[in-house]
Design a protein around this motif. Structure first.
Motif, PDB file in Angstrom:
ATOM      1  N   LEU A  46       0.970  -1.356   0.034  1.00  0.00           N
ATOM      2  CA  LEU A  46       0.102  -0.092  -0.181  1.00  0.00           C
ATOM      3  C   LEU A  46       0.931   1.256   0.030  1.00  0.00           C
ATOM      4  O   LEU A  46       0.397   2.230  -0.767  1.00  0.00           O
ATOM      5  CB  LEU A  46      -0.844  -0.165   1.480  1.00  0.00           C
TER       6      LEU A  46
ATOM      7  N   LEU B 298      -5.169  -4.508   6.943  1.00  0.00           N
ATOM      8  CA  LEU B 298      -5.153  -3.709   5.971  1.00  0.00           C
ATOM      9  C   LEU B 298      -6.388  -2.812   5.600  1.00  0.00           C
ATOM     10  O   LEU B 298      -6.293  -1.609   5.474  1.00  0.00           O
ATOM     11  CB  LEU B 298      -4.888  -4.407   4.539  1.00  0.00           C
ATOM     12  N   ARG B 299      -7.536  -3.298   5.907  1.00  0.00           N
ATOM     13  CA  ARG B 299      -8.797  -2.683   5.673  1.00  0.00           C
ATOM     14  C   ARG B 299      -8.725  -1.586   6.702  1.00  0.00           C
ATOM     15  O   ARG B 299      -9.598  -0.645   6.400  1.00  0.00           O
ATOM     16  CB  ARG B 299     -10.029  -3.552   5.616  1.00  0.00           C
TER      17      ARG B 299
ATOM     18  N   HIS C 222      -5.880   1.387   5.585  1.00  0.00           N
ATOM     19  CA  HIS C 222      -5.252   1.352   3.966  1.00  0.00           C
ATOM     20  C   HIS C 222      -5.369   3.114   3.661  1.00  0.00           C
ATOM     21  O   HIS C 222      -4.539   3.550   3.194  1.00  0.00           O
ATOM     22  CB  HIS C 222      -6.175   0.566   3.218  1.00  0.00           C
TER      23      HIS C 222
ATOM     24  N   ARG D 234      -1.781   4.815   3.109  1.00  0.00           N
ATOM     25  CA  ARG D 234      -1.730   5.277   1.684  1.00  0.00           C
ATOM     26  C   ARG D 234      -1.510   6.747   1.562  1.00  0.00           C
ATOM     27  O   ARG D 234      -0.866   7.478   0.730  1.00  0.00           O
ATOM     28  CB  ARG D 234      -2.851   4.896   0.553  1.00  0.00           C
TER      29      ARG D 234
ATOM     30  N   VAL E  29      -5.160  -7.131  -2.214  1.00  0.00           N
ATOM     31  CA  VAL E  29      -4.013  -6.370  -2.376  1.00  0.00           C
ATOM     32  C   VAL E  29      -2.694  -7.352  -2.849  1.00  0.00           C
ATOM     33  O   VAL E  29      -1.962  -6.871  -3.674  1.00  0.00           O
ATOM     34  CB  VAL E  29      -3.388  -5.870  -1.034  1.00  0.00           C
TER      35      VAL E  29
ATOM     36  N   TRP F  92     -13.216  -2.563   0.962  1.00  0.00           N
ATOM     37  CA  TRP F  92     -12.054  -3.119   1.485  1.00  0.00           C
ATOM     38  C   TRP F  92     -12.620  -4.362   2.705  1.00  0.00           C
ATOM     39  O   TRP F  92     -12.735  -3.776   3.720  1.00  0.00           O
ATOM     40  CB  TRP F  92     -11.019  -2.313   2.270  1.00  0.00           C
TER      41      TRP F  92
END
Ligand code: FES
Ligand code: FES
Lengths: 151, 728
Positions: B79, B119-120, B123, B127, B626, B688
């Motif tokens: 990411l 991640l979700r 993110h 990012r 991802v 996500w």
């Protein structure tokens, strides 16, 4: 006192006779690649080679070793991490947490030495290591890939 | 006395990956991965909290979440690298410490790693942080050249100026970039322009796991460190009454025998083997505790199946009326037992305590909670404590708890200045878990004369996780987490990712809370595990009773969730559902942790009732995928975890004591049990969803339904071990 030949080196350690090889490797010799998972020969995380054969070192008292036995641990499996099994494992991204993998790799490497072309049934019978992350699909693919690789 | 602390100060303790490898106590301040030791160059400062770039262009990405095998470290780095526009081959990672996070006003946000949130849950800001760094780096180059930023572009960490054809690299402008003000606003890339996100990149943390070089908490060694093994009351709630330290003090290597809290004793020795031998030999008198028995508790669970006291989870229409009008009422009772997490690496933590400072090295899924727990146990202000995270030898939810951290600090506090590594034996790990809760469910369905499902009642009876661990999260006493995957949409944005995707004309989902005195925990997949078994095995039963095809029967109720239907249709098609090839197949569809999942299992049950799970076709739509090859690995791995529980896993108590104390009685799947797995990664974009957990829920129901297809027998009580799959 015990004298051991580990990864080509002869070493003397001061331990009680009943100390399992696993703990001698990890604590006296600082070779922490072999892991403790159960201590009762169930999981295979502690697998090392004694004269080429896979041994669950957590239940293998150091006093049971003959003075000439050659012990190989994951640290001594290859010089540059390039044993065919290690190469196959890298290519397929086999490890998840990785904790069981030194034992898994040593078990597979020992199998390939006596049986260079194992079938799926051979793998089922020979590889009984526990992996709680569940890498078995890739372990199987990795064995078949390793067969095709040269050291 | 503070040798160890200086030796392992923050700068020298960096868990790195890729090019740099793991380095403990080796990297000096001037030789971070990004600085190959040029003595004439000052090391570059960080560009921002997320990114450090060395003179050699090595990009160090800071990772707040924990890596426990699920691949989050690599996914988060993807990411960052995507928005940073750096060279993926030059990316390494490191963990900031929870103490630094605190000191920098939580610049890295939440450290906790659970709920498939790695991640979700981060993110967006991860990012944005990377995009901000990119903007600053390009601006620094433009400033140096005296040209407008708009005339500069970047690719793989090389910045170019179109007019003059000048080029420079991130490493050369990183220190100038660090002095610039961060942009107020950043524009994230359009997903169609992604070149790193969505790619099946190899993990960044593999190499050291193949050679024994990777240092886990259990492997850590600090100067002057001693080892501890612990024994807590084997009986639930029991306390230490007395112990005879003198009986073991003269055993080889023993340094000290200590009480830990009010319920445990530990031996500190030069090696762990000696510490453990001594603690096993230590005479301890325990007092109090509960005579809880799992077998006896079944009666309470049974009582909850029909009792009037129940919390409402979901409701539609009028079930009572629909049941009264039914042509056929189908009823079945299911049961799941307690499970231990049993990660391969047992619980451990290393602590050193002085009156001024406390430091802990440990594998943890929740660095910030570990730090808070350590500070409390150390009786020191949190600013004088820190936690250094190590890669986990498995977590699965267990390492979100900090009980073992507290114990390590409690021991270290009794030996000021000496680093103490506490490692649990497997027996300790099995006896003192935070167990997957036990529940039963009474399922009732009403069918009309045409075989349509007119009403469904799901009554769950059993243990609440939140009541024990987070009572503040209960709502008027109700634990909504119990209804995972069965909740109505629109109830609360925080549980929108755990809602029921079927539409039923009349529905009642309720929960009679029955809490045994056993501490529950979040176990990979959490309550989706059993709720999927209850719902999806019963849907199969209903389809069968209605004389309808289980695929068609499910699809008839998925009209409002096309994404669910898409993944379900995909697994059915891929596995050859409906073909006349004699294979026994079973389906499952479920939605949890924000992802749409489905599975079709193929099994063989021989005449003696021996089960072979031949193949499972799985599909998941996590919105954005991802790293597809890591998603595949998570699907396979989650199946092993879920199916191990279905086949073998059960923790039982007698007289308040756990009966399964190692893998001999708490078995786990081996490679011979492992089916082939075909994974369909079907990201539909725009959201996500989770990856590590959602697919675990679909494995067991699909297999159980396939067993029925093979044998005609419903297996409603888990685990399957010790039960015959065929009627005698
Ligand atoms: S630790 Fe030796 S087999 Fe498990
Ligand atoms: S990779 Fe984690 S236990 Fe096997």
């Amino acid at each position: 006192m015990a004298t051991l030949n580990v990864n080509g080196q002869t070493l003397t350690v001061d331990v009680e006779d009943d100390t399992p090889l696993l703990w001698v490797l990890r604590e006296q010799l600082g070779l922490t690649g072999a892991k403790y998972g159960c201590g009762i020969a169930q999981c295979g995380s502690c697998t090392v080679h004694v004269d080429g054969a896979p041994v669950r070192s957590c239940v293998f008292p150091v006093s049971a070793l003959s003075g000439t036995a050659k012990i190989t641990t994951i640290e001594g499996l290859s010089k540059a991490g390039d044993h065919p099994v290690q190469k196959a494992w890298a290519e397929l991204d086999v490890p998840q947490c990785g904790y069981c993998q030194p034992g898994m790799i040593m078990a597979v490497a020992a199998m390939l030495k006596t049986n260079p072309n194992p079938t799926d049934e051979d793998i089922d019978a020979e590889i009984t290591n526990i992996c709680r992350c569940g890498t078995f699909v890739r372990v199987r693919e990795g064995v078949h890939l390793a067969k095709t690789k040269k050291a | 006395m503070t040798n160890v602390l200086n030796h392992l100060s923050r700068r020298t303790f960096i868990v790195g990956t890729g090019a740099a490898g793991l380095t403990i106590g080796v990297l000096a301040a001037c030789s971070k991965p990004g600085d190959p030791g040029q003595s004439d160059l000052e090391p570059n400062p960080e560009v921002n909290a997320w990114v450090h770039i060395g003179h050699d262009d090595i990009v160090t990405v800071r990772i707040a979440r924990s890596e426990m095998g699920q691949g989050t470290l690599t996914g988060l780095a993807q990411l960052v690298a995507e928005e940073l526009e750096c060279d993926w081959d030059k990316v390494v990672t490191e963990y900031p410490t929870p103490g630094e996070n605190l000191a920098r006003e939580r610049v890295w946000g939440d450290f906790s790693t659970g709920g498939s949130q790695g991640l979700r849950g981060s993110h967006q800001y991860v990012r944005e942080g990377a995009a901000a760094a990119r903007i600053m780096l390009v601006e620094a180059a433009a400033n140096e050249w005296g040209v407008p930023v708009s005339e500069c572009s970047v690719s793989k960490g090389v910045i170019s100026h179109t007019g003059s054809r000048k080029k420079t690299t991130y490493g050369k402008v990183a220190s100038a970039a660090a002095l610039l003000a961060p942009p107020l606003e950043v524009q994230l890339k359009d997903p169609k322009d992604w070149t790193i996100i969505g790619q099946p990149k190899l993990r960044l943390d593999t190499a050291d796991k193949l050679t024994g070089v990777q240092v886990y908490g259990a492997d850590l060694k600090l100067d002057g460190m001693l080892n501890a093994s612990i024994k807590a009351s084997p009986k639930l709630g029991g306390k230490v009454k007395s112990f005879d330290a003198a009986a073991v003090e003269s055993m080889p290597g023993v340094k000290k025998v200590v009480q830990v809290g009010d319920d445990a004793v530990a031996v500190v020795a030069d090696t762990w083997w000696r510490a453990n031998k001594a603690v096993q030999a230590l005479p301890v008198e325990w007092t109090g505790g509960l005579d809880y028995s799992s077998a006896a508790f079944e009666a309470e669970l049974d009582d909850g199946l029909t009792s009037a006291d129940a919390f409402l989870g979901n409701k539609a229409g009028d079930t009572a009326a629909a049941f009264a009008d039914a042509a056929q009422v189908i009823e079945a009772t299911y049961r799941v037992p307690h499970q231990n997490h049993a990660p391969m690496e047992t619980m451990n933590a290393t602590a050193v305590w002085t009156p001024e400072k406390c430091e802990v090295w440990c594998p943890t899924q929740n660095g910030e909670a570990a730090l808070a727990a350590a500070a409390t146990a150390a009786d020191l202000p949190i600013e004088q404590c820190d936690v250094y995270k190590l890669h986990l030898g498995g977590g699965f939810g267990r390492r979100g708890m900090s009980d073992y951290v507290v114990q390590a600090v409690q021991i270290a506090k009794q030996m000021p200045g000496t680093p103490i590594k506490l490692l649990w034996s497997r027996e300790e790990d099995m006896q003192h878990g935070f167990l997957h809760p036990t529940t039963k469910a009474r399922m009732r369905g009403a069918l009309d004369a045409d075989g349509n499902l007119t009403a469904l009642h799901v009554r769950i009876s059993g243990q609440s996780i939140l009541a024990a661990l987070m009572p503040q999260a209960l709502r008027d006493g109700a634990d909504y987490a119990t209804f995972q995957g069965l909740l109505p949409s629109g109830l609360d944005p925080r549980v929108e990712d755990q809602t029921l995707k079927y539409t039923f004309p009349n529905l009642l989902v309720d929960h009679a809370m029955r809490n045994p005195p056993v501490r529950p925990g979040f176990w990979r997949g959490v309550n989706a595990n059993q709720n999927a078994v209850y719902l999806e095995c019963f849907m199969d039963e209903l389809a069968h009773a209605a004389g309808r095809d289980p695929l068609e029967f499910r699809l008839a109720h998925l009209q409002d969730s096309p994404k669910s239907a898409t993944v379900l249709n995909a697994v059915a098609k891929e596995s050859g559902w409906g073909s006349n090839d004699g294979k026994a197949r079973g389906l499952c569809s479920f939605y949890s942790f924000g992802s749409y999942t489905a599975a079709c299992a193929e099994v063989t049950v021989d005449e003696d009732g021996y089960l072979k799970i031949d193949r499972i076709v799985a599909a998941t739509d996590p919105g954005n995928a991802v790293n597809p090859q890591q998603i595949e690995a998570q699907v396979q791995g989650s199946f092993v975890y879920g199916l191990s529980a279905m086949l073998y896993g059960e923790i039982t108590f007698e007289d308040g004591e756990v009966q399964e104390r190692n893998f001999d009685r708490f078995n786990s799947m081996r490679i011979a049990d492992m089916p082939k797995v075909k994974t369909l990664v079907m990201p539909s974009g725009g959201f996500w969803g989770g990856v590590g957990e959602p697919t675990i829920a679909v494995a067991a129901p699909a297999v159980l339904n396939a067993i029925f297809a093979a044998t005609g027998k419903r297996m409603r009580h888990l685990p399957l071990k010790d039960q015959s799959l065929r009627d005698a």
